[in-house]
Design a protein around this motif. Structure first.
Motif, mmCIF file in Angstrom:
data_model
loop_
_atom_site.group_PDB
_atom_site.id
_atom_site.type_symbol
_atom_site.label_atom_id
_atom_site.label_comp_id
_atom_site.label_asym_id
_atom_site.label_seq_id
_atom_site.Cartn_x
_atom_site.Cartn_y
_atom_site.Cartn_z
ATOM 1 N N UNK A 74 -1.773 7.579 -4.854
ATOM 2 C CA UNK A 74 -2.059 6.166 -5.106
ATOM 3 C C UNK A 74 -1.966 5.429 -3.773
ATOM 4 N N UNK A 75 -3.088 4.885 -3.295
ATOM 5 C CA UNK A 75 -3.129 4.156 -2.030
ATOM 6 C C UNK A 75 -3.118 2.655 -2.309
ATOM 7 N N UNK A 76 -2.235 1.939 -1.642
ATOM 8 C CA UNK A 76 -2.047 0.511 -1.893
ATOM 9 C C UNK A 76 -2.220 -0.298 -0.620
ATOM 10 N N UNK A 77 -2.893 -1.430 -0.749
ATOM 11 C CA UNK A 77 -2.913 -2.463 0.293
ATOM 12 C C UNK A 77 -2.277 -3.700 -0.321
ATOM 13 N N UNK A 78 -1.279 -4.273 0.370
ATOM 14 C CA UNK A 78 -0.476 -5.352 -0.195
ATOM 15 C C UNK A 78 -0.340 -6.501 0.799
ATOM 16 N N UNK A 79 -0.459 -7.750 0.349
ATOM 17 C CA UNK A 79 -0.316 -8.878 1.268
ATOM 18 C C UNK A 79 1.142 -9.103 1.670
ATOM 19 N N UNK A 80 1.343 -9.379 2.948
ATOM 20 C CA UNK A 80 2.659 -9.715 3.483
ATOM 21 C C UNK A 80 2.824 -11.223 3.394
ATOM 22 N N UNK A 195 0.427 -4.954 10.811
ATOM 23 C CA UNK A 195 0.113 -4.917 12.240
ATOM 24 C C UNK A 195 -0.035 -6.336 12.794
ATOM 25 N N UNK A 196 0.182 -6.485 14.081
ATOM 26 C CA UNK A 196 0.060 -7.791 14.728
ATOM 27 C C UNK A 196 -1.316 -8.376 14.466
ATOM 28 N N UNK A 197 -1.335 -9.632 14.025
ATOM 29 C CA UNK A 197 -2.581 -10.321 13.760
ATOM 30 C C UNK A 197 -3.136 -10.109 12.366
ATOM 31 N N UNK A 198 -2.513 -9.229 11.567
ATOM 32 C CA UNK A 198 -3.012 -8.947 10.224
ATOM 33 C C UNK A 198 -2.065 -9.510 9.164
ATOM 34 N N UNK A 199 -2.490 -9.451 7.900
ATOM 35 C CA UNK A 199 -1.725 -10.092 6.821
ATOM 36 C C UNK A 199 -1.332 -9.110 5.722
ATOM 37 N N UNK A 200 -1.564 -7.815 5.923
ATOM 38 C CA UNK A 200 -1.303 -6.856 4.850
ATOM 39 C C UNK A 200 -0.663 -5.593 5.403
ATOM 40 N N UNK A 201 0.021 -4.871 4.513
ATOM 41 C CA UNK A 201 0.587 -3.571 4.856
ATOM 42 C C UNK A 201 0.086 -2.549 3.844
ATOM 43 N N UNK A 202 0.275 -1.278 4.161
ATOM 44 C CA UNK A 202 -0.343 -0.210 3.378
ATOM 45 C C UNK A 202 0.678 0.879 3.056
ATOM 46 N N UNK A 203 0.472 1.516 1.909
ATOM 47 C CA UNK A 203 1.337 2.627 1.518
ATOM 48 C C UNK A 203 0.545 3.612 0.673
ATOM 49 N N UNK A 204 0.950 4.875 0.746
ATOM 50 C CA UNK A 204 0.407 5.903 -0.136
ATOM 51 C C UNK A 204 1.561 6.536 -0.898
ATOM 52 N N UNK A 205 1.418 6.593 -2.210
ATOM 53 C CA UNK A 205 2.432 7.181 -3.079
ATOM 54 C C UNK A 205 1.884 8.467 -3.684
ATOM 55 N N UNK A 206 2.728 9.496 -3.748
ATOM 56 C CA UNK A 206 2.300 10.783 -4.276
ATOM 57 C C UNK A 206 2.898 10.988 -5.661
ATOM 58 N N UNK A 207 2.077 11.396 -6.601
ATOM 59 C CA UNK A 207 2.481 11.529 -7.997
ATOM 60 C C UNK A 207 3.411 12.720 -8.193
ATOM 61 N N UNK A 208 4.588 12.435 -8.773
ATOM 62 C CA UNK A 208 5.536 13.491 -9.063
ATOM 63 C C UNK A 208 6.396 13.820 -7.866
#
Length: 265
Positions: A74-80, A195-208
């Motif tokens: 599950x890949x997520x992009x989330x606003x900071x 990252x500098x100048x950006x408004x979001x961060x990212x994460x990948x979650x692995x099932x199980x």
């Protein structure tokens, strides 16, 4: 939204090429995946700026686990929140996620709608990276009367707002605590700080998770390293000591602290 409604929504937006919107095959129903999608058949799910809109994030994460194959991603992009119009809002607490889960919430709550609509700032996203926000930019976009009217509508109608608000570290702590409660079936594959100048961060979650007992540990350790990276005297650097923390930039923009102090004053 279905493909045609999504394209119609952004047809007049000068920042979006509505014709480039890819076809939508699965549409959320009241914030939930339809039963036909919960067949453990997907290798990965990409959700960009989705999680924060959901009144029951825990329930949605559990559904994503059901939809994914074992060890699917599950890949997520989330606003900071520190660099968006959510700058005035407090970060979401675990109790709010637990409440949404226990109630099986499918609509943003009256509280979520009122808080979001009464505290959304006029500040353009990304401003704290460039300069201190002005006092005018830190004013709410709507008045209390309008926010109350939207909250009344939320009793029976879906009002789209950010139900949850995060910083990178607060989100990691939420996931760690959700794992400790035995309510999260994911472990942390990797994490990218804002990252500098950006408004979001990212994460990948692995099932199980490989070990349910230790599922919270990667989230905690990644959050700890973000705190360390932001400590006085530390320099911006790529953090590679943990396998899941791909890169990190300074967690606090030059003007983020002053903006936060102004917002709480």
């Amino acid at each position: 939204l279905p493909t045609d409604e999504l394209r119609a929504k952004y047809d007049s937006d000068p920042n979006v090429d509505a014709t480039s919107i890819v076809p939508v095959h699965v549409v959320l129903e009241d914030g939930r995946l339809p039963p036909t999608a919960l067949q453990s058949e997907y290798d990965y799910i990409v959700a960009s700026h989705v999680l924060e809109h959901l009144p029951d994030p825990i329930g949605w994460l559990q559904q994503c686990a059901e939809a994914l194959k074992p060890r699917g991603t599950l890949c997520l992009a989330l606003p900071d929140k520190r660099y968006t119009w959510d700058i005035l809002r407090p970060v979401t607490r675990l109790a709010e996620w637990v409440e949404g889960y226990c109630l099986g919430q499918t609509l943003p709550t009256v509280r979520q709608v009122f808080e979001a609509t009464s505290t959304t700032a006029l500040m353009p996203s990304g401003t704290p990276w460039q300069r201190p926000p002005t006092s005018g930019e830190l004013q709410p976009e709507r008045g209390l009367t309008e926010a109350l009217e939207l909250a009344r509508q939320a009793v029976e109608t879906h009002i789209d707002v950010h139900c949850s608000v995060f910083t990178p570290s607060s989100w990691l702590r939420l996931l760690a605590d959700t794992c400790r409660l035995g309510l999260c079936r994911f472990d942390l594959a990797w994490f990218h700080d804002t990252r500098a100048g950006e408004i979001e961060f990212f994460a990948a979650l692995r099932n199980g998770p490989a070990s349910q007992a230790r599922a919270a540990q990667p989230f905690d350790e990644a959050a700890d390293e973000l705190v360390e990276a932001a400590a006085p005297g530390s320099q911006a650097r790529v953090l590679r000591r943990r396998r899941w923390l791909r890169r990190a930039s300074p967690s606090v923009a030059p003007y983020a602290n002053s903006a936060a102090r102004s917002a709480s004053a």
